[in-house]
Design a protein around this motif. Structure first.
Motif, PDB file in Angstrom:
ATOM      1  N   LYS A 217       0.805  -1.227   0.000  1.00 54.66           N
ATOM      2  CA  LYS A 217       0.000   0.000   0.000  1.00 54.66           C
ATOM      3  C   LYS A 217       0.839   1.278   0.000  1.00 54.66           C
ATOM      4  O   LYS A 217       0.294   2.379   0.090  1.00 54.66           O
ATOM      5  N   ALA A 218       2.161   1.151  -0.086  1.00 57.06           N
ATOM      6  CA  ALA A 218       2.993   2.367  -0.109  1.00 57.06           C
ATOM      7  C   ALA A 218       2.751   3.147  -1.396  1.00 57.06           C
ATOM      8  O   ALA A 218       2.651   2.578  -2.483  1.00 57.06           O
ATOM      9  N   ALA A 219       2.677   4.469  -1.266  1.00 60.06           N
ATOM     10  CA  ALA A 219       2.515   5.346  -2.418  1.00 60.06           C
ATOM     11  C   ALA A 219       3.880   5.620  -3.035  1.00 60.06           C
ATOM     12  O   ALA A 219       4.923   5.305  -2.454  1.00 60.06           O
ATOM     13  N   SER A 220       3.890   6.236  -4.198  1.00 55.56           N
ATOM     14  CA  SER A 220       5.153   6.559  -4.847  1.00 55.56           C
ATOM     15  C   SER A 220       5.825   7.767  -4.212  1.00 55.56           C
ATOM     16  O   SER A 220       7.012   8.001  -4.419  1.00 55.56           O
ATOM     17  N   ARG A 221       5.057   8.541  -3.432  1.00 52.30           N
ATOM     18  CA  ARG A 221       5.614   9.702  -2.718  1.00 52.30           C
ATOM     19  C   ARG A 221       5.245   9.634  -1.246  1.00 52.30           C
ATOM     20  O   ARG A 221       4.113   9.265  -0.892  1.00 52.30           O
ATOM     21  N   CYS A 222       6.179  10.035  -0.410  1.00 55.16           N
ATOM     22  CA  CYS A 222       5.968   9.942   1.044  1.00 55.16           C
ATOM     23  C   CYS A 222       4.803  10.816   1.512  1.00 55.16           C
ATOM     24  O   CYS A 222       4.078  10.439   2.435  1.00 55.16           O
ATOM     25  N   LEU A 223       4.620  11.979   0.889  1.00 54.63           N
ATOM     26  CA  LEU A 223       3.539  12.866   1.315  1.00 54.63           C
ATOM     27  C   LEU A 223       2.170  12.315   0.942  1.00 54.63           C
ATOM     28  O   LEU A 223       1.149  12.787   1.455  1.00 54.63           O
ATOM     29  N   CYS A 225       1.645   8.889   1.031  1.00 53.94           N
ATOM     30  CA  CYS A 225       1.630   7.531   1.574  1.00 53.94           C
ATOM     31  C   CYS A 225       0.606   7.428   2.712  1.00 53.94           C
ATOM     32  O   CYS A 225       0.477   8.370   3.522  1.00 53.94           O
ATOM     33  N   PRO A 226      -0.128   6.325   2.833  1.00 59.52           N
ATOM     34  CA  PRO A 226      -1.032   6.144   3.974  1.00 59.52           C
ATOM     35  C   PRO A 226      -0.269   6.280   5.283  1.00 59.52           C
ATOM     36  O   PRO A 226       0.870   5.802   5.406  1.00 59.52           O
ATOM     37  N   GLU A 227      -0.886   6.912   6.241  1.00 66.83           N
ATOM     38  CA  GLU A 227      -0.198   7.221   7.498  1.00 66.83           C
ATOM     39  C   GLU A 227       0.342   5.975   8.177  1.00 66.83           C
ATOM     40  O   GLU A 227       1.464   5.984   8.699  1.00 66.83           O
ATOM     41  N   GLU A 228      -0.410   4.878   8.143  1.00 69.10           N
ATOM     42  CA  GLU A 228       0.050   3.674   8.838  1.00 69.10           C
ATOM     43  C   GLU A 228       1.284   3.077   8.175  1.00 69.10           C
ATOM     44  O   GLU A 228       2.082   2.405   8.835  1.00 69.10           O
ATOM     45  N   GLU A 230       3.529   5.149   6.184  1.00 68.53           N
ATOM     46  CA  GLU A 230       4.574   6.182   6.272  1.00 68.53           C
ATOM     47  C   GLU A 230       5.176   6.265   7.668  1.00 68.53           C
ATOM     48  O   GLU A 230       6.396   6.385   7.813  1.00 68.53           O
ATOM     49  N   ARG A 231       4.355   6.167   8.705  1.00 64.83           N
ATOM     50  CA  ARG A 231       4.874   6.314  10.068  1.00 64.83           C
ATOM     51  C   ARG A 231       5.728   5.120  10.474  1.00 64.83           C
ATOM     52  O   ARG A 231       6.484   5.199  11.442  1.00 64.83           O
ATOM     53  N   ASN A 232       5.637   4.024   9.758  1.00 60.32           N
ATOM     54  CA  ASN A 232       6.425   2.825  10.078  1.00 60.32           C
ATOM     55  C   ASN A 232       7.669   2.710   9.203  1.00 60.32           C
ATOM     56  O   ASN A 232       8.387   1.723   9.280  1.00 60.32           O
ATOM     57  N   CYS A 233       7.925   3.740   8.381  1.00 57.92           N
ATOM     58  CA  CYS A 233       9.060   3.687   7.456  1.00 57.92           C
ATOM     59  C   CYS A 233      10.191   4.581   7.942  1.00 57.92           C
ATOM     60  O   CYS A 233      10.019   5.807   8.042  1.00 57.92           O
ATOM     61  N   PRO A 234      11.358   4.035   8.233  1.00 53.68           N
ATOM     62  CA  PRO A 234      12.472   4.865   8.717  1.00 53.68           C
ATOM     63  C   PRO A 234      13.053   5.774   7.644  1.00 53.68           C
ATOM     64  O   PRO A 234      13.854   6.647   7.953  1.00 53.68           O
ATOM     65  N   PHE A 235      12.643   5.585   6.386  1.00 51.11           N
ATOM     66  CA  PHE A 235      13.179   6.386   5.293  1.00 51.11           C
ATOM     67  C   PHE A 235      12.183   7.437   4.813  1.00 51.11           C
ATOM     68  O   PHE A 235      12.377   8.058   3.767  1.00 51.11           O
ATOM     69  N   SER A 236      11.124   7.658   5.590  1.00 47.48           N
ATOM     70  CA  SER A 236      10.093   8.615   5.224  1.00 47.48           C
ATOM     71  C   SER A 236      10.672  10.018   5.017  1.00 47.48           C
ATOM     72  O   SER A 236      11.353  10.563   5.889  1.00 47.48           O
ATOM     73  N   ALA A 237      10.382  10.620   3.871  1.00 43.68           N
ATOM     74  CA  ALA A 237      10.843  11.983   3.602  1.00 43.68           C
ATOM     75  C   ALA A 237      10.179  12.971   4.553  1.00 43.68           C
ATOM     76  O   ALA A 237      10.775  13.992   4.915  1.00 43.68           O
ATOM     77  N   ARG A 238       8.965  12.674   4.964  1.00 47.46           N
ATOM     78  CA  ARG A 238       8.303  13.545   5.940  1.00 47.46           C
ATOM     79  C   ARG A 238       9.109  13.589   7.242  1.00 47.46           C
ATOM     80  O   ARG A 238       9.320  14.646   7.838  1.00 47.46           O
ATOM     81  N   ARG A 239       9.576  12.430   7.664  1.00 48.23           N
ATOM     82  CA  ARG A 239      10.341  12.353   8.903  1.00 48.23           C
ATOM     83  C   ARG A 239      11.729  12.973   8.738  1.00 48.23           C
ATOM     84  O   ARG A 239      12.184  13.745   9.579  1.00 48.23           O
ATOM     85  N   ILE A 240      12.417  12.638   7.657  1.00 52.31           N
ATOM     86  CA  ILE A 240      13.798  13.100   7.467  1.00 52.31           C
ATOM     87  C   ILE A 240      13.881  14.606   7.261  1.00 52.31           C
ATOM     88  O   ILE A 240      14.792  15.258   7.771  1.00 52.31           O
ATOM     89  N   TYR A 241      12.906  15.169   6.532  1.00 51.25           N
ATOM     90  CA  TYR A 241      13.006  16.580   6.158  1.00 51.25           C
ATOM     91  C   TYR A 241      12.015  17.489   6.903  1.00 51.25           C
ATOM     92  O   TYR A 241      12.427  18.457   7.549  1.00 51.25           O
ATOM     93  N   LEU A 242      10.706  17.174   6.823  1.00 51.13           N
ATOM     94  CA  LEU A 242       9.733  18.078   7.423  1.00 51.13           C
ATOM     95  C   LEU A 242       9.829  18.113   8.943  1.00 51.13           C
ATOM     96  O   LEU A 242       9.781  19.186   9.554  1.00 51.13           O
ATOM     97  N   GLU A 243       9.994  16.950   9.564  1.00 52.23           N
ATOM     98  CA  GLU A 243      10.109  16.939  11.026  1.00 52.23           C
ATOM     99  C   GLU A 243      11.420  17.576  11.469  1.00 52.23           C
ATOM    100  O   GLU A 243      11.481  18.209  12.532  1.00 52.23           O
ATOM    101  N   ALA A 244      12.459  17.439  10.658  1.00 48.63           N
ATOM    102  CA  ALA A 244      13.729  18.117  10.976  1.00 48.63           C
ATOM    103  C   ALA A 244      13.558  19.622  10.895  1.00 48.63           C
ATOM    104  O   ALA A 244      14.085  20.368  11.745  1.00 48.63           O
TER     105      ALA A 244
END
Length: 415
Positions: A217-223, A225-228, A230-244
């Motif tokens: 169920k992963a989407a082609s883009r992290c933004l 991607c279904p929350e369940e 994306e939140r379980n992926c250590p390579f999420s762009a949301r986590r690496i960039y936006l949360e930073a």
């Protein structure tokens, strides 16, 4: 009088070197980059006199100073280095020297022909940590060095940023992973344990970042991607960039994704550009792990592990000798002398040895040494160019060994 420098490439590496050079009193006489926003940043930071949209325009202008700093994409290094040396510039050359052995040889021939000073950015040699470690070895702390184990823990998110989503994700567009990331780790092995290498072996490849490992169920883009997922992926762009960004980060790696660095630019880049893509799309082809083994003619051995799937931290080196062993991690040196116990040296330096910390002081050390070499007209102050070439040749031989599944014999002595 302080040296004058012209910069080819106004990205992260060019800006970092320019900052150190400026602080140390050098004059930034010119900069070349096709991106107007990067040129503007150089103008504002360093009062640059001349700007160029293409590095080749520098060749058409009169000499702007004593030296040029080449911080261009890997594929342009050889062409620029040869042309600039022939124009009359000394060089600070970002690693790698070039992405092929034939081009490295062409740069070496141009250096020999022109007599220019060339400092390759093997920054690991220029840290306070390197000086302290080398000092202990010179004093015979472990006796004669017999074997070295070296680890480069790239970091899981750093690997995803640079080698899955970033400029070095495809070998044909940049360099092999080992060359792009770790030629200066092979250089480090030669720095720690000099000698003639006569056998090279290597194993590794792209194991994890492949389409078959894409979560269900992963989407082609992290933004998107279904929350369940994306939140379980250590390579999420949301986590690496936006949360930073939300935590206050504004520099590398965020300023590589979007520049100028604003929330709006960052979100747009992740919605439209490569840094927001799923890491399992199969758009990358470089190795995510690799081991290199070196056999010296006199029987000594060395090994290098480069790990994309790792916790990001400073490199770790274990040195084994006839009188003891030494472990270093960028800040601490732990010396164990046979029959005498352990002694720990705290260098009180930054152990996170990435771009964010200036490679543990290596960036500053390199630029300071380069400027001193220019001022004193003494090339012996920087790493001998022949040793930098030697590290590159070993890197290419390691890639040959890895691809062909064999031990490569080094028939001719390295220069």
């Amino acid at each position: 009088m302080a040296p004058s420098l012209v910069f080819l490439g106004a990205g992260n590496r060019g800006m970092a070197y320019a900052h150190h050079a400026h602080v140390l009193g050098a004059r930034i006489a010119g900069v070349a980059d096709p991106r107007p926003e990067r040129l503007q940043a150089f103008r504002e930071a360093f009062s640059v006199e001349r700007t160029f949209a293409d590095w080749r325009e520098v060749l058409e202008a009169p000499l702007l100073g004593e030296a040029a700093v080449i911080a261009l994409p890997d594929r342009l290094h050889a062409e620029a280095a040869v042309a600039l040396m022939e124009k009359g510039y000394h060089l600070l050359l970002e690693k790698p020297i070039a992405p092929t052995w034939a081009e490295v040889e062409r740069v070496a021939q141009a250096k020999e022909r022109t007599g220019r000073l060339v400092a390759v950015a093997h920054v690991l040699r220029y840290t306070p940590y390197a000086r302290a470690l080398k000092g202990l070895l010179r004093e015979g702390a472990v006796g004669e060095v017999v074997s070295v184990q070296h680890l480069e823990p790239v970091g899981h998110w750093h690997y995803a940023h640079s080698f899955v989503r970033g400029n070095w994700r495809r070998e044909e567009e940049s360099s092999p992973f080992l060359l792009a990331k770790s030629v200066h780790d092979l250089d480090w092995l030669l720095f720690v344990m000099p000698g003639e290498v006569n056998r090279v072996a290597s194993f590794g490849g792209l194991f994890h970042f492949r389409p078959e490992n894409r979560p269900n169920k992963a989407a082609s883009r992290c933004l998107e991607c279904p929350e369940e997922v994306e939140r379980n992926c250590p390579f999420s762009a949301r986590r690496i960039y936006l949360e930073a960004y939300e935590k206050g980060e504004r520099g590398w790696p965020l300023d590589v994704v979007a520049y100028p660095m604003t929330w709006e630019n960052l979100v747009m880049a992740l919605a439209e550009g490569p840094y927001g893509e799923c890491v399992y799309l199969g758009k990358n082809d470089v190795a995510d792990h690799q081991v290199v083994m070196l056999g010296y003619r006199d029987g000594r051995t060395a090994s290098l592990h480069v790990e994309g799937l790792s916790r990001m931290r400073f490199r770790e080196t274990r040195i084994f000798g006839t009188r003891g062993e030494l472990f270093g991690d960028g800040r601490y040196l732990r010396l164990y002398r046979f029959g005498e116990g352990e002694r720990v040296y705290d260098l009180e330096t930054e152990r996170e040895g990435s771009i964010r910390s200036g490679h543990g002081g290596g960036d500053l050390g390199l630029v300071r040494t380069f400027l001193e070499a220019l001022t004193r007209e003494d090339e012996s102050l920087v790493e001998p160019f022949s040793e930098a070439v030697q590290a590159h040749r070993l890197t290419f031989l390691a890639e040959e060994a890895r691809r062909e599944g064999r031990v490569v014999q080094v028939d001719n002595p390295l220069p």
